[in-house]
Structures are given as structure tokens and as C-alpha cells.
Design an enzyme around this catalytic site. Structure first.
Site, PDB file in Angstrom:
ATOM      1  N   ASN A   1       0.875  -1.175   0.000  1.00  0.00           N
ATOM      2  CA  ASN A   1       0.000   0.000   0.000  1.00  0.00           C
ATOM      3  C   ASN A   1       0.912   1.225   0.000  1.00  0.00           C
ATOM      4  OD1 ASN A   1      -1.427   2.307   0.887  1.00  0.00           O
ATOM      5  ND2 ASN A   1      -3.050   1.031   1.726  1.00  0.00           N
TER       6      ASN A   1
ATOM      7  N   GLU B   1      -3.931   1.965  -2.810  1.00  0.00           N
ATOM      8  CA  GLU B   1      -4.023   3.406  -2.529  1.00  0.00           C
ATOM      9  C   GLU B   1      -3.176   4.243  -3.485  1.00  0.00           C
ATOM     10  OE1 GLU B   1      -5.458   5.418   1.021  1.00  0.00           O
ATOM     11  OE2 GLU B   1      -4.286   3.950   2.123  1.00  0.00           O
TER      12      GLU B   1
ATOM     13  N   TYR C   1      -7.712  -3.841  -1.977  1.00  0.00           N
ATOM     14  CA  TYR C   1      -7.691  -2.783  -0.953  1.00  0.00           C
ATOM     15  C   TYR C   1      -9.035  -2.820  -0.236  1.00  0.00           C
ATOM     16  CZ  TYR C   1      -7.418   1.808   1.270  1.00  0.00           C
ATOM     17  OH  TYR C   1      -7.421   2.834   2.184  1.00  0.00           O
TER      18      TYR C   1
ATOM     19  N   ASP D   1      -3.949  -5.036   0.995  1.00  0.00           N
ATOM     20  CA  ASP D   1      -4.212  -4.404   2.281  1.00  0.00           C
ATOM     21  C   ASP D   1      -5.620  -4.823   2.691  1.00  0.00           C
ATOM     22  OD1 ASP D   1      -4.811  -2.826   4.418  1.00  0.00           O
ATOM     23  OD2 ASP D   1      -4.417  -0.911   3.416  1.00  0.00           O
TER      24      ASP D   1
ATOM     25  N   ASN E   1      -6.880  -4.531   5.669  1.00  0.00           N
ATOM     26  CA  ASN E   1      -7.390  -3.754   6.797  1.00  0.00           C
ATOM     27  C   ASN E   1      -7.985  -4.669   7.862  1.00  0.00           C
ATOM     28  OD1 ASN E   1      -6.898  -0.869   6.717  1.00  0.00           O
ATOM     29  ND2 ASN E   1      -8.111  -0.823   4.818  1.00  0.00           N
TER      30      ASN E   1
ATOM     31  N   ASP F   1       2.953   4.701   5.021  1.00  0.00           N
ATOM     32  CA  ASP F   1       2.759   4.140   6.366  1.00  0.00           C
ATOM     33  C   ASP F   1       2.736   2.604   6.333  1.00  0.00           C
ATOM     34  OD1 ASP F   1       0.386   4.563   4.999  1.00  0.00           O
ATOM     35  OD2 ASP F   1      -0.601   5.655   6.618  1.00  0.00           O
ATOM     36  N   HIS F   2       2.628   2.016   5.132  1.00  0.00           N
ATOM     37  CA  HIS F   2       2.760   0.564   4.966  1.00  0.00           C
ATOM     38  C   HIS F   2       4.117   0.247   4.322  1.00  0.00           C
ATOM     39  CE1 HIS F   2      -1.750  -0.338   5.099  1.00  0.00           C
ATOM     40  NE2 HIS F   2      -1.736   0.966   4.938  1.00  0.00           N
TER      41      HIS F   2
END
EC number: 3.1.11.2
Length: 261
Positions: free
Chosen positions: A7, A34, A109, A150, A152, A250-251
Site C-alpha cells: 500500500n 491506494e 484494498y 491491504d 485492513n 505508512d505501509h
DNA sequence: ATGACCACATCTTGTGGA
């Protein structure tokens, strides 16, 4: 062959890091999430110059997924089957050569779902149901399959620095974990957990509150493999060092090596 | 220490992320 998921949190901002990591890691196939851009704005020529074929499923501002592959992708599907009305670009699937076979690979995602409960959380659970249905259909082919991205989803308390702090979060709520287990229990192997029992290995660290420096992370980026892919699994790891680069996502990338001879 | 970010669109503030 080496497959990976990352991501990037804006392909426009992260292009230098992506190109540097492609050179370092030399993956055969990379699923990105993303992108935060429309297809026309994807930096296609730069990625092609790095040796990759590019398929994208983008949208303005939010979401957006891509698959980069050294071999051209075949049979490309944009959007999650069964969610034809989904306005959010969260799913891309294609076929790539793997030895004398083909590997079906998807860039996923999955919705965040916060705040929960609420309509965003309902959307997440609905999306997971549709993903389960599609995964079941793909698994019926009994072929190498990698549903990577990702998710989540924090699968277990071992995948988060502070389980209590995340108890009510959409990434760790009981209904989320149940839906994730439903998908996994169709016959998909978490590549990372198949290779590592070490707890507290993460793929995401929040930009805020010094989360990276304190190793307050979560493991939410997963390579989920069908039996025909998992049988070929050699190794899997998280390229944590990329989080220390300038202007990081951030990933970080998560990858698996599969031996198709 | 109830602290602390980042990207985008729009315009210096709001939304969304996780």
C-alpha cells in the site's frame, strides 16, 4: 517467482521509493494499493522503464489498485465480481505465467470500515462477504491463486502491539475477524504466518504519535494463498527497512517467494 | 503528555486514512 503487496499511499508521492524498492527487491509481480489517482495519471512510463507491465484500476483522490508484472497480465478483471455497483476502486485481478502454469493474482484494498459501527463498517462487512463468494469461486478452479493486498484486518492479537487499544476498531472487531476467518477457512493460507511464528511483526505503522519509533504497528497486509500456491511457498517476509526511507508510506512491502520450477 | 501525521482538494480548512 517473487510476488509482493504494498500500500503506497499515493503513487505520485511514492514513485521514487517504489522505483528504488523495485530495484532492491526485484519482485516478479507487485500488487499496489491506494494509488489515489485516475488511470491516466499513473506514472506508467517510469514503471515500464523499470521493467514492468502495468495494469491499473484507479479513481480520483481515493483508493486505486494496480498490478505490476514482469510478464504481461492476461484475463484482467477490474472491480470485485459481485460488487458491480461499487464506486470505489479496490480490486484488480489477472493471470501471470508461473513456470509452466499460471498464477491468478489479485490486488485488494479492503475497506477500512471506521468508524464502527456505522455505514462504513457495514460496507466493509458487505465487501468481505462478496470477497468470500468470489474467493470460493476462484478456489473451485484448484489452481495457484494469490489474493494479496491491504486487508485492513488484524488477524490475531499477535499481529498488533496493543490488542486492548484496538478492541473496538474496525480492523480488529470480532465481526471483522470472523469474516476474515470465513475467507481464510475456504482454503487460503496466510503466507507470512506459514513462514513465521514470531509475534508482533508488522506491515503498518501510523504516521502519528511516534508509532514507528516505538514499533507500535499492526500486520494488515496479507498474501493469502490457495493450496496450489501455498504448496510452492518457499519464504515470505516484510521489508520493514523501507519504513525508514524519506517520505515513506505508512505501509511497507510484504513479499513471498514461490517455487514453480 | 488526552501531546505528536500525511495526502488530497481546495484554498489556509475539511476529509479520509488506520
Amino acid at each position: 517467482m517473487k510476488i509482493a503487496t504494498w500500500n503506497v499511499n499515493s503513487i505520485k508521492v511514492r514513485l521514487p521509493n517504489l522505483l528504488a524498492w523495485l530495484k532492491d527487491a526485484e519482485p516478479d509481480v507487485v500488487c499496489l494499493q491506494e494509488l489515489k489517482c485516475v488511470d491516466e495519471a499513473f506514472p506508467r512510463s517510469q514503471v515500464e522503464d523499470a521493467g514492468y507491465n502495468v495494469e491499473t484500476h484507479g479513481q480520483k483522490t481515493y483508493n486505486g489498485v494496480a498490478i505490476l508484472s514482469k510478464s504481461p497480465l492476461e484475463d484482467v478483471t477490474r472491480g470485485l465480481p459481485g460488487m458491480e455497483d461499487d464506486e470505489q476502486a479496490r480490486y484488480l485481478e489477472g493471470l501471470v505465467p508461473a513456470g509452466d502454469q499460471m498464477l491468478r493474482i489479485a490486488s485488494i484494498y479492503l475497506p477500512n470500515g471506521n468508524p464502527a459501527p456505522g455505514p462504513k463498517y457495514d460496507y466493509k462487512l458487505d465487501w468481505m462477504e462478496k470477497l468470500a463468494a468470489h474467493a470460493e469461486a476462484l478456489l473451485a478452479y484448484e489452481e495457484p491463486l494469490a489474493l494479496t493486498g491491504d486487508y485492513n484486518v488484524i488477524p490475531t492479537p499477535d499481529d498488533v502491539h496493543d490488542a486492548a487499544a484496538w478492541a473496538d476498531d474496525a480492523l480488529f472487531r470480532p465481526d471483522t475477524l470472523k469474516a476474515f476467518r470465513t475467507i481464510a477457512n475456504l482454503g487460503l493460507t496466510d503466507a507470512f504466518r506459514a513462514c513465521h511464528t514470531t509475534p508482533h511483526r508488522y506491515s503498518f505503522w501510523d504516521y502519528q504519535a511516534g508509532a514507528w519509533q516505538k514499533d507500535n504497528g499492526i500486520r494488515i497486509d496479507h498474501l493469502m494463498l490457495s493450496a496450489h500456491a501455498a504448496d510452492r511457498l518457499v519464504s515470505c517476509d516484510i521489508d520493514k527497512y523501507v519504513r525508514d526511507w524519506e517520505k515513506p508510506s505508512d505501509h511497507v512491502p510484504v513479499w513471498a517467494e514461490l517455487d514453480f520450477d
